[in-house]
Design a protein around this motif. Sequence first.
Motif, mmCIF file in Angstrom:
data_model
loop_
_atom_site.group_PDB
_atom_site.id
_atom_site.type_symbol
_atom_site.label_atom_id
_atom_site.label_comp_id
_atom_site.label_asym_id
_atom_site.label_seq_id
_atom_site.Cartn_x
_atom_site.Cartn_y
_atom_site.Cartn_z
ATOM 1 N N TYR A 26 -6.467 -2.213 5.653
ATOM 2 C CA TYR A 26 -7.153 -1.477 4.593
ATOM 3 C C TYR A 26 -7.585 -2.401 3.460
ATOM 4 O O TYR A 26 -8.751 -2.439 3.078
ATOM 5 N N LEU A 72 -13.444 -6.997 1.286
ATOM 6 C CA LEU A 72 -14.784 -7.340 1.767
ATOM 7 C C LEU A 72 -15.860 -6.703 0.898
ATOM 8 O O LEU A 72 -16.970 -7.209 0.797
ATOM 9 N N ALA A 73 -15.545 -5.560 0.286
ATOM 10 C CA ALA A 73 -16.557 -4.813 -0.457
ATOM 11 C C ALA A 73 -16.593 -5.207 -1.930
ATOM 12 O O ALA A 73 -17.382 -4.660 -2.679
ATOM 13 N N GLN A 74 -15.740 -6.137 -2.354
ATOM 14 C CA GLN A 74 -15.677 -6.455 -3.778
ATOM 15 C C GLN A 74 -16.763 -7.436 -4.186
ATOM 16 O O GLN A 74 -17.108 -8.340 -3.435
ATOM 17 N N LEU A 96 -10.353 -4.816 4.312
ATOM 18 C CA LEU A 96 -11.672 -4.172 4.305
ATOM 19 C C LEU A 96 -12.155 -3.953 2.872
ATOM 20 O O LEU A 96 -13.319 -4.194 2.556
ATOM 21 N N VAL A 97 -11.238 -3.521 2.022
ATOM 22 C CA VAL A 97 -11.632 -3.289 0.637
ATOM 23 C C VAL A 97 -12.020 -4.610 -0.028
ATOM 24 O O VAL A 97 -12.981 -4.673 -0.796
ATOM 25 N N TYR A 145 -7.170 -8.203 -3.808
ATOM 26 C CA TYR A 145 -7.002 -7.389 -2.600
ATOM 27 C C TYR A 145 -6.508 -8.239 -1.437
ATOM 28 O O TYR A 145 -5.671 -7.794 -0.645
ATOM 29 N N HIS A 183 -0.708 -0.359 -4.843
ATOM 30 C CA HIS A 183 -1.288 -1.660 -5.162
ATOM 31 C C HIS A 183 -2.383 -1.617 -6.208
ATOM 32 O O HIS A 183 -2.864 -2.646 -6.617
ATOM 33 N N THR A 184 -2.782 -0.427 -6.670
ATOM 34 C CA THR A 184 -4.026 -0.387 -7.443
ATOM 35 C C THR A 184 -3.901 -1.019 -8.824
ATOM 36 O O THR A 184 -4.909 -1.271 -9.466
ATOM 37 N N TRP A 227 0.857 -1.174 0.000
ATOM 38 C CA TRP A 227 0.000 0.000 0.000
ATOM 39 C C TRP A 227 0.901 1.234 0.000
ATOM 40 O O TRP A 227 1.899 1.243 0.692
ATOM 41 N N LYS A 245 -11.120 -9.757 -8.137
ATOM 42 C CA LYS A 245 -10.688 -8.541 -7.450
ATOM 43 C C LYS A 245 -10.544 -8.799 -5.963
ATOM 44 O O LYS A 245 -9.615 -8.324 -5.318
#
Lengths: 643, 357
Positions: B291, B297-299, B294-295, B308, B232-233, B229, B304
Amino acid sequence: MPALAVFLPFLGALIARFGHKRLGARAADILNVLCMCSSAVLAAVIFADIAIGGTVRSVPLADWIVIGRIESIWTLRLDTLSVVMMLSVTLVSALVHVYSLAYMEKDSGRSRFMAYLSLFTFAMLMLVTADDLLQLFFGWESVGLCSFLLIGFRFEKPRANKAAIKAFLMNSVGDFGLLLGIAGLAALFGSVRFDAIFEGLQAHAGDVHGIGVFTFSAHEALALLLFAGIIGKSAQVGLHTWLPDAMEGPTPVSALVHSATMVTVGVFLLARLSPLFEMAPFAQSVIVVIGLATAVMAALVAITRTDIKRVLAYSTMSQLGCMIFAAGLSAYGAAMFHLVINAFVGTLLFLGAGSVIHALSGERDMRKMGGLVRQIPRTYAVMWIGVFSLAGLPLFSGYYSRGTILEAACAGTEPLAMAAFCIGVGVSLLTALYAGRMMFLTFHGNCRADETTTARIHESPTMMLWPLYGLATGAVLAGGMLASRFAGAQCHAFWNKSLVVPDFEPLQASVCVSVLPQLATIAGIGLAWMLWMRCPDWPSRLVSRFGLFYRVMCAGFGFDALYERLFVRPVPIIGHQLWLLGDRLVIDRLGPDGLAFLARRIGRLAMRLQSGSVFHYALAMIAGLVGLMGWFLWQALGAGGGS
Amino acid sequence: MIIDWPILSALVFTPAIGALFVLMIRGEEALVARNARWVALWTTLVTFGLALLAHAAFDSNISGFQLEETKSWLPTAGINYHLGVDGISLPFLLLTAFLMPICVLIGWQQIQTRVREYMIAFLLLESMLLGLFCALDLILFYLFFESVLIPMFLIIGIWGGAHRVHAAYKFFLFTLAGALPMLLAVIVLYQTGGTGDIGKLMNLDLARNLQIWLFLGFLASFAIKLPMWPFHTWLPDAHTEAPTTGSIMLAGVLLKMGGYGFLRLSLPILPDACAMFAPTMFALAGIAVVYTSLVALAQHDLKKMIAYSSVAHMGFVVLGIFSLTVEGIAGALMQMISHGLVVTALFIAIGLLYERR
């Protein structure tokens, strides 16, 4: 031989899973159960050798993790504590295996089920025979994994999947603490071996660490971290909400995993690390408070449940609370005693409930039962034995184990001990109340099931009943046989330094200790009879009278709703926002996309210079020329002026 | 077992030779595809056999480099073709050689266009990766480290999903942005040490100030490759667009290049800077773990989500490496290898689901 006892269940799991097609289902089943039974027999022999014979052995198997200061040699540690656990685990597991064969007779996933069950037993044996904390952690996580697989056994049911994930996550929260505790112990003592840690305890007794203004004793902090793991695994208040949901698993699983063995490892860990907890008085009082809170809360909630398995789940939780607070009061022997007795009693009740559910074609709601005493009399009889033992009626096993805990509470010198005794007596009353309610609703009164179900009610096959008889025998006899060894006169010789046995003063106020709990029990069963047999309209009147309290009890004291608001809903939203704002908006906008944008912008600006007009180019040339000349002049003059 | 022939060179160049064979296949299209698949499979299997042989020849009781080979390459500049393995690089060799045949088999049915070119790209990729893990010369190391980018760029950009070109460029630009500071650091290190030999560079006693600059130069590249981080994107985009096999190599091996770089170059050559930057690295890695979890978790896209989670796992690797203890480094190594295997299995499973749509 000890290695054989531990690895036979593993072999059984392999046979059950992979031998199903090659050997045929029947042969694989028989071999698997044979493995389990021989493991139990071997465990009994080892028990005789170690616990009765008074020896201690350790059987090294292989190097496992040897890096730097951490040396984990894979070793089976055989002292009284571990062989007690071994024996009760293998005995209960063997009986549950036999029962499951009949219970899961027509289930297409039976080979998978039996394999998980055997694998769980293996993991459990790995846990209890661990010689250091890393092995213990391996076993701890493995039983968690098997529990996950077994709760989610019917993976086509969304509820089962959700329950499995919930169990896994709630346990992970606790395991985080446990892992930190293990890391802390390794850092403090330079070793993960139990013996090395116990040797170093005195030397580090005064260690104080601090973060900022907070200072804490190393032992207290480590004990509390380890206890976080115990809260998760043993379903103590705070991380307990997974256990009732875990009842989505098939009934034999609930009996073995979520009543008799896995959930009790917290008590086992307290006993195993008793020298550490003995040096952390503050942590001990936290343990007592949490244990007491769990015992009362679960017993209260159990009264309101209508699902027979959930009643038993809360009952298990309540009994676990009793064991935990006993361990917190340093009565590790009494806690282990209650653990072993409850392994039999809890399994008996769960398997009996399974037999009822089996008879009613899968119905679990007690409001749709009733009057089953005539149709399934054998199940009825063993269930009463279980209930009497659970409630602690004299001469049944539970009487002895509960008695030793309450005696310890009465004799304890801690300020919390007296409160623990009073609450313990109260819990006895509640226990008798909900257990009696369960029996009256299920077996007495009129049958409330619909007609198609009623027509198919039948007593369970012999293969399901025999394990029940075996467990009932244990529930009657084990208490009297083991009482003196586990927590009585011979306990020092019996435990043989495998756990801390404090020296209690001989009891003075023995009348109150022996009479009060009995009165509470009888009052509880009597009250249950009054409420659900004699005056069936009383419960609804009580409900309308104490509406708020009843609703709070029904909602399980609101833990699920609270966690839903605090974690389940916000966390994905936080994640989503981090993704949108953090990744997309900030990092990508400032990073690659921003640079690409900038490059395009500069390119477009540069493009404008290339206007193609001679005038512009000439102007630029002249400007450059003038600039250069100016620069040189400035340099020359500056140099001249300087000198 | 004693091996008196240059096994590491054989290991590194077998896939390249296989790629050459595939290149020479001529004829009808279906036949070319069939032959290319078989040649690639056999090449990777032979390579895996060689890797096992190297493992058998490796004596784990001796510390330091083994199976060393040195050939004069640019003698005037003091740059040699120097290969060797130790306990850090051997697991990566085995991992790479193990995953390659799996990749070829997974791509057997999934890839139907430009099969020959696809196999060539993969074989070249394997050569580069094996070369990287064997290289003991700084210049050689850099050469392999950066050339890995080329086949991977093509794999994502040609055989990827709908937005493959965007993902490929993002991957390319990110990596290249890290490569240039690393090149500077390599040149400075090479000039200061007067040699490219990593073994000799380890004994160099560099000034603290210089160490810091060199560390930052290397960090730019390793942090993007790992990825840490906030660099990483590129990974989630690359994973979603790459073909299953590309994702396997990307997550299975390419991410580990950063960790390997830390272990091979930063830690032994720049110990003071590592100790100084350890708290910063801890912070970044800690942020990464929380971070990106958590991200993840939202995918809604499985690939993806795994991407993450990989970033989070690599955060643990960084934590382990910069603990600067034996336990931590061994744990990081273990985590990298296990993540390589686990993520491969996950991507295979997801690839199968994608195909079923």
